[in-house]
Design a protein around this motif. Structure first.
Motif, PDB file in Angstrom:
ATOM      1  N   VAL A 115       0.832  -1.201   0.000  1.00 39.98           N
ATOM      2  CA  VAL A 115       0.000   0.000   0.000  1.00 39.98           C
ATOM      3  C   VAL A 115       0.871   1.258   0.000  1.00 39.98           C
ATOM      4  O   VAL A 115       0.578   2.234  -0.711  1.00 39.98           O
ATOM      5  N   ALA A 116       1.951   1.240   0.770  1.00 38.53           N
ATOM      6  CA  ALA A 116       2.862   2.388   0.786  1.00 38.53           C
ATOM      7  C   ALA A 116       3.489   2.605  -0.593  1.00 38.53           C
ATOM      8  O   ALA A 116       3.593   3.749  -1.068  1.00 38.53           O
ATOM      9  N   ALA A 117       3.887   1.525  -1.240  1.00 40.76           N
ATOM     10  CA  ALA A 117       4.465   1.635  -2.579  1.00 40.76           C
ATOM     11  C   ALA A 117       3.435   2.118  -3.584  1.00 40.76           C
ATOM     12  O   ALA A 117       3.746   2.917  -4.479  1.00 40.76           O
ATOM     13  N   ALA A 118       2.200   1.643  -3.453  1.00 43.46           N
ATOM     14  CA  ALA A 118       1.146   2.089  -4.360  1.00 43.46           C
ATOM     15  C   ALA A 118       0.943   3.591  -4.236  1.00 43.46           C
ATOM     16  O   ALA A 118       0.832   4.309  -5.239  1.00 43.46           O
ATOM     17  N   ARG A 119       0.910   4.083  -3.004  1.00 41.94           N
ATOM     18  CA  ARG A 119       0.742   5.522  -2.793  1.00 41.94           C
ATOM     19  C   ARG A 119       1.871   6.302  -3.474  1.00 41.94           C
ATOM     20  O   ARG A 119       1.623   7.287  -4.198  1.00 41.94           O
ATOM     21  N   GLU A 120       3.097   5.878  -3.250  1.00 41.04           N
ATOM     22  CA  GLU A 120       4.246   6.594  -3.815  1.00 41.04           C
ATOM     23  C   GLU A 120       4.253   6.529  -5.339  1.00 41.04           C
ATOM     24  O   GLU A 120       4.498   7.534  -6.023  1.00 41.04           O
ATOM     25  N   ARG A 121       3.981   5.363  -5.897  1.00 47.76           N
ATOM     26  CA  ARG A 121       4.067   5.195  -7.349  1.00 47.76           C
ATOM     27  C   ARG A 121       2.908   5.882  -8.069  1.00 47.76           C
ATOM     28  O   ARG A 121       3.077   6.389  -9.179  1.00 47.76           O
ATOM     29  N   ILE A 122       1.735   5.888  -7.465  1.00 48.24           N
ATOM     30  CA  ILE A 122       0.614   6.615  -8.070  1.00 48.24           C
ATOM     31  C   ILE A 122       0.944   8.099  -8.145  1.00 48.24           C
ATOM     32  O   ILE A 122       0.762   8.750  -9.186  1.00 48.24           O
ATOM     33  N   ALA A 123       1.443   8.654  -7.039  1.00 49.83           N
ATOM     34  CA  ALA A 123       1.786  10.079  -7.016  1.00 49.83           C
ATOM     35  C   ALA A 123       2.873  10.401  -8.030  1.00 49.83           C
ATOM     36  O   ALA A 123       2.795  11.409  -8.746  1.00 49.83           O
ATOM     37  N   ALA A 124       3.884   9.545  -8.110  1.00 48.71           N
ATOM     38  CA  ALA A 124       4.990   9.796  -9.031  1.00 48.71           C
ATOM     39  C   ALA A 124       4.561   9.635 -10.483  1.00 48.71           C
ATOM     40  O   ALA A 124       5.047  10.358 -11.361  1.00 48.71           O
ATOM     41  N   THR A 125       3.657   8.700 -10.738  1.00 46.08           N
ATOM     42  CA  THR A 125       3.240   8.423 -12.115  1.00 46.08           C
ATOM     43  C   THR A 125       2.293   9.488 -12.646  1.00 46.08           C
ATOM     44  O   THR A 125       2.461   9.979 -13.776  1.00 46.08           O
ATOM     45  N   PHE A 126       1.297   9.858 -11.861  1.00 48.35           N
ATOM     46  CA  PHE A 126       0.255  10.741 -12.380  1.00 48.35           C
ATOM     47  C   PHE A 126       0.438  12.204 -11.994  1.00 48.35           C
ATOM     48  O   PHE A 126       0.061  13.098 -12.757  1.00 48.35           O
ATOM     49  N   GLY A 127       1.004  12.463 -10.823  1.00 56.77           N
ATOM     50  CA  GLY A 127       1.264  13.838 -10.421  1.00 56.77           C
ATOM     51  C   GLY A 127      -0.004  14.632 -10.177  1.00 56.77           C
ATOM     52  O   GLY A 127      -1.100  14.232 -10.561  1.00 56.77           O
ATOM     53  N   PRO A 128       0.135  15.785  -9.540  1.00 57.89           N
ATOM     54  CA  PRO A 128      -1.042  16.587  -9.174  1.00 57.89           C
ATOM     55  C   PRO A 128      -1.788  17.162 -10.371  1.00 57.89           C
ATOM     56  O   PRO A 128      -2.957  17.522 -10.251  1.00 57.89           O
TER      57      PRO A 128
END
Length: 259
Positions: A28-41
């Motif tokens: 779950v922690a990795a999912a949070r980080e990778r989603i943010a890095a992949t899609f961005g604000p």
């Protein structure tokens, strides 16, 4: 208080980050980080978990990870390609999960009047916030009404022909068909029962209290939904069970508004 409801009688949100089993916490922690890095604000409004992981019932090596991404605009092919890469990387890096799936929907659609009692309910009650502002704050409280039943699962008759075509082509549909039939059975009786659950066994139990003659086929659907049913079970469900709830649903709740 009826199962799955808040003290106010509305359907309670069923998951929470604190319920994530310890084995799945790094995922779950990795999912949070990778989603943010992949899609961005600029592309991502918010992200959510749903399914067994945030409900705390996930089994290492067996359960999958389900994600809902709310985008600031309608998903593009580039968005879908990035989501597939995200799914594949998480699935490859974390053996405790058996598959990762990410739904992509614009925040505007999730908040739309058309989806108020379908995708809106899904986000507000079945999804757990992972990143960004929570769309549930802009959605109503939900009760186990006939309107909610109709708009969540009142399109089974329209779905069946496509399932049969895919099954005839040899696609593996056990989990899809089994889970949908069990949840259709639960929402068929939900207003009379007056509660909510996403647990497959409990859903079948609640359904069987009102339609005991269909308990056996619904238990088979539970097994199919967990990929535990014997070979040929999907065909049995499509021909033997599915037509009945499709017709009964239309009789009791009406048909879902076309999308």
């Amino acid at each position: 208080m009826r199962e799955g409801l808040s003290p106010a009688g509305t359907i309670a949100r069923e998951g929470a980050l604190e319920r994530v089993p310890e084995a799945f916490a790094p995922l779950v922690a990795a999912a949070r980080e990778r989603i943010a890095a992949t899609f961005g604000p600029d592309r991502l409004h918010s992200a959510y978990l749903y399914g067994s992981v945030p409900r705390g019932t996930a089994v290492p090596g067996v359960s999958d990870l389900d994600l809902q991404l709310a985008l600031r605009a309608e998903p593009t092919e580039a968005d879908r390609a990035d989501a597939r890469a995200l799914e594949e990387s998480l699935d490859a890096d974390f053996p405790q999960v058996d598959g990762v799936g990410a739904l992509l929907t614009s925040a505007d659609v999730l908040l739309s009047e058309r989806e108020r009692y379908d995708l809106g309910f899904f986000v507000a009650c079945l999804c757990t916030p992972l990143l960004g502002p929570d769309l549930a704050e802009e959605l109503p409280a939900y009760r186990p009404t006939s309107l909610l039943a109709r708009e969540t699962n009142g399109d089974l008759a329209r779905v069946l022909p496509g399932w049969r075509d895919r099954y005839a082509r040899g696609e593996e549909l056990g989990r899809i068909v089994g889970r949908r039939l069990v949840r259709t059975g639960l929402t068929l009786v939900m207003p009379r029962w007056g509660g909510w659950t996403s647990d497959l066994d409990r859903s079948a139990e609640v359904f069987a209290a009102y339609y005991p003659e269909w308990e056996g086929p619904m238990r088979l659907a539970v097994r199919a939904g967990r990929s535990q049913a014997p070979p040929g079970s999907v065909g049995v469900l499509l021909d033997g069970l599915a037509p009945w709830p499709a017709a009964e649903y239309a009789r009791v709740h009406g048909e879902k508004a076309p999308r």
